[in-house]
Design an enzyme around this catalytic site. Structure first.
Site, mmCIF file in Angstrom:
data_model
loop_
_atom_site.group_PDB
_atom_site.id
_atom_site.type_symbol
_atom_site.label_atom_id
_atom_site.label_comp_id
_atom_site.label_asym_id
_atom_site.label_seq_id
_atom_site.Cartn_x
_atom_site.Cartn_y
_atom_site.Cartn_z
ATOM 1 C CG HIS A 316 -0.334 -0.278 2.754
ATOM 2 N ND1 HIS A 316 0.108 -0.553 3.188
ATOM 3 C CD2 HIS A 316 -0.224 1.706 2.859
ATOM 4 C CE1 HIS A 316 0.946 -0.588 4.417
ATOM 5 N NE2 HIS A 316 0.400 0.642 4.756
ATOM 6 C CG ASP A 349 0.043 -4.317 3.140
ATOM 7 O OD1 ASP A 349 0.219 -3.628 1.991
ATOM 8 O OD2 ASP A 349 0.338 -3.777 4.344
ATOM 9 C CB SER A 432 3.090 1.451 6.560
ATOM 10 O OG SER A 432 1.878 1.941 6.693
#
Length: 589
Positions: A316, A349, A432
């Site tokens: 993402h 992911d 992230s």
């Protein structure tokens, strides 16, 4: 001048009313000496009959000592003293009666004592006979009339003028007495005209000319007040000064320049197992990614996998770049480089990008997530809100926590299923893709999602920040996916070959009655069909661990590699049974 001298000179004097009698000298005593006492004599004899002398101008006094008529003799003002004590009784045989002394007024306080001027004696004129000596008093003769006391304010010694005596026959005329020299007027006061024989007169109350005692008391009072006032001023000044000094000492620790204690310079080296030591080793291998494209932009974190420039991050993070977007990598040293996507997988992911033309890259060592235990210390590094190189620490709060993230597309293609490591190390938007390190600085997870305060689970946390619930993809799963992405550009997923009913609300994962694409819910020839799984079966355990939902079954399955064997416990028509199968493989498309 004495009374005898005045009579010899032929100057008769008037008798003053209420004058005190003058005591005659005792028998055998000599005549009075002129000039005794201070100032002129206070009394003069009564005037005698004046007989004009032929050829002489003036008058001649009567003989001295002539008795006065009884009616004119003054009466004593005091009763006779039975003890004959002078001056009120009869004079004693030892001394003549003392003359009346008139004390002069004392000069003002502080004025030096000066000598009072003395009136010069009269000098006889030319041809004049010298003044006859004062006649001796005859014992038993009546006393001469006393001279009048001068009025208040009149200088002592100024006698009133008397008519001239007529010279007797054959008596040479007496020379006129020269005018007395002017004398300083005596100071007015209660003692200036004191006469013990004078009749009492109404006088002003006695007053002290110089109240010395009162002045001393006043001076002492003023001195005491001055001392008390000075003491109060000193105390006030001392209190204020002490307060100022105390405040200065309290605030600054002393007077003058402020210098606080400080430790000296120490070596920058730290224990390699400490948070500082781990951060010092890991920071050079952690990078910040700035991604833009398709009207979107984002910031994330990654870490170096090898010296060829491969960097692992979340899918993402690079998703905004698409196929034609830009990705800029910033290293800890501040250097930047452009990067391209090598491969990505939204189900896990994870994504791998690569930078070219960069040398000296140091990859982070990878640990084993299966060795991690709850409570182990961990360190998270990332760029929350684009704050590169941020280091936080915490512990492993839980293992194998099934989570799903994403789903913005609506078709489920972007949903990730992760059997995650839970940590309380602060993780925020921008962290992230960053590494989660164990106590030895090895990567055990990839920070991917946080639970936000509104209850949602989002890779970016809804931009709300950390509440102590962070999740990381286990490095064992990340390593396998990264290797496949680098080698093939895509990753494979382990599958059972069944379709799950995601609307089922009971405990466990139920096999759907029909497939999602209209096909059978159990793939023909797939691992599930081979194990005997049927539509409507409810799977309750995987390898002996409970399963409570369809998402949890997917997470448990993707935690394995294709080809791994699983044992499933399921219920069918109220009966429980166990089946074994080998996981198949599917592309990540």
């Amino acid at each position: 001048m004495a009374d005898g001298a005045a009579q010899a000179a032929g100057q008769p004097t008037a008798s003053a009313p209420h004058a005190a009698p003058t005591e005659a000298p005792a028998s055998g005593a000599g005549a009075a000496v002129p000039g005794q006492g201070v100032g002129p004599a206070p009394t003069v004899p009564a005037p005698a009959a004046e007989v004009p002398a032929p050829g002489v101008t003036g008058t001649v006094p009567a003989p001295a000592g002539a008795p006065l008529p009884a009616a004119e003799q003054p009466k004593p003002l005091h009763d006779p003293d039975p003890y004959s004590t002078p001056p009120y009784g009869e004079p004693g045989p030892w001394a003549p009666a003392p003359p009346v002394q008139h004390p002069a007024a004392a000069p003002a306080h502080g004025v030096p004592m000066g000598a009072s001027p003395v009136a010069p004696e009269a000098v006889a004129g030319p041809g004049a006979s010298p003044a006859a000596p004062e006649a001796a008093a005859v014992p038993g003769a009546p006393p001469a009339a006393p001279a009048a006391t001068p009025a208040h304010g009149v200088p002592m010694g100024a006698s009133p003028a008397a008519p001239e005596a007529v010279a007797g026959p054959g008596t040479p005329p007496a020379a006129p007495e020269p005018a007395p020299a002017p004398q300083d007027a005596p100071a007015a006061g209660p003692w200036a005209r004191y006469d013990p024989w004078a009749a009492p007169a109404a006088v002003a109350p006695l007053q002290q000319a110089d109240p010395v005692e009162e002045d001393v008391k006043r001076r002492r009072g003023r001195r005491r007040r001055a001392l008390v006032g000075g003491a109060l001023v000193i105390a006030l000044v001392s209190g204020v000064g002490g307060g100022v000094v105390g405040v200065q000492l309290e605030r600054n620790g002393g007077i003058g320049a402020v210098e606080l204690p400080q430790a000296g310079v120490e070596a920058p080296d730290r224990d390699p197992d400490s948070v500082a030591g781990i951060a010092a080793q890991a920071l050079p291998s952690v990078v910040t990614l700035h991604v833009s494209g398709g009207g979107k932009a984002g910031t994330g974190t990654g870490f170096v996998l090898d010296d060829r420039g491969h960097i692992l991050t979340n899918d993402h993070v690079v998703e905004p770049a698409g196929k034609n977007g830009d990705i800029t990598v910033t290293f800890h040293s501040g250097d930047t480089a452009e990067a391209t996507v090598v491969g990505r997988d939204s189900g896990y992911d994870l994504a791998v990008v690569r930078v070219k033309g960069v040398r000296g890259l140091t990859p982070l060592p990878l640990g084993n997530s299966d060795n991690v235990q709850v409570g182990d210390p961990v360190v998270a590094i990332g760029a929350p809100f684009d704050l590169a190189g941020t280091v936080t620490s915490g512990i492993i709060s839980a293992r194998e926590r099934p989570i799903t993230a994403g789903g913005e597309n609506g078709d489920g293609s972007d949903v990730s299923y992760v059997d995650a490591l839970q940590t309380d190390a602060p993780i925020n938007p921008g962290n992230s893709g960053g590494p989660l390190l164990d106590g030895k600085g090895r990567v055990v997870g990839i920070n991917s999602a946080i639970r936000s305060a509104d209850g949602g689970l989002d890779p970016e946390g809804g931009q709300s920040g950390s509440i102590g619930l962070g999740f990381a993809i286990p490095i064992n799963q990340g390593k396998r996916v990264a290797e496949e992405l680098i080698e093939h550009g895509k990753a494979t997923h382990p599958v059972i070959g069944i379709t799950l009913d995601m609307e089922y609300g009971g405990d466990g994962a139920r096999v759907a009655a029909e497939g999602s694409d209209g096909g059978p819910p159990v793939s023909t020839g797939g691992p599930g069909a081979k194990a005997g799984i049927r539509p409507g079966d409810v799977i309750t355990e995987v390898d002996g661990r409970p399963v409570h939902s369809g998402e949890e079954l997917i997470v448990k399955t993707r935690a394995h590699r294709p080809g791994d064997r699983l044992e499933l416990t399921l219920e069918r028509n109220g009966e429980e049974r166990t089946v074994s199968l080998v996981l198949g493989s599917s592309d990540g498309d």
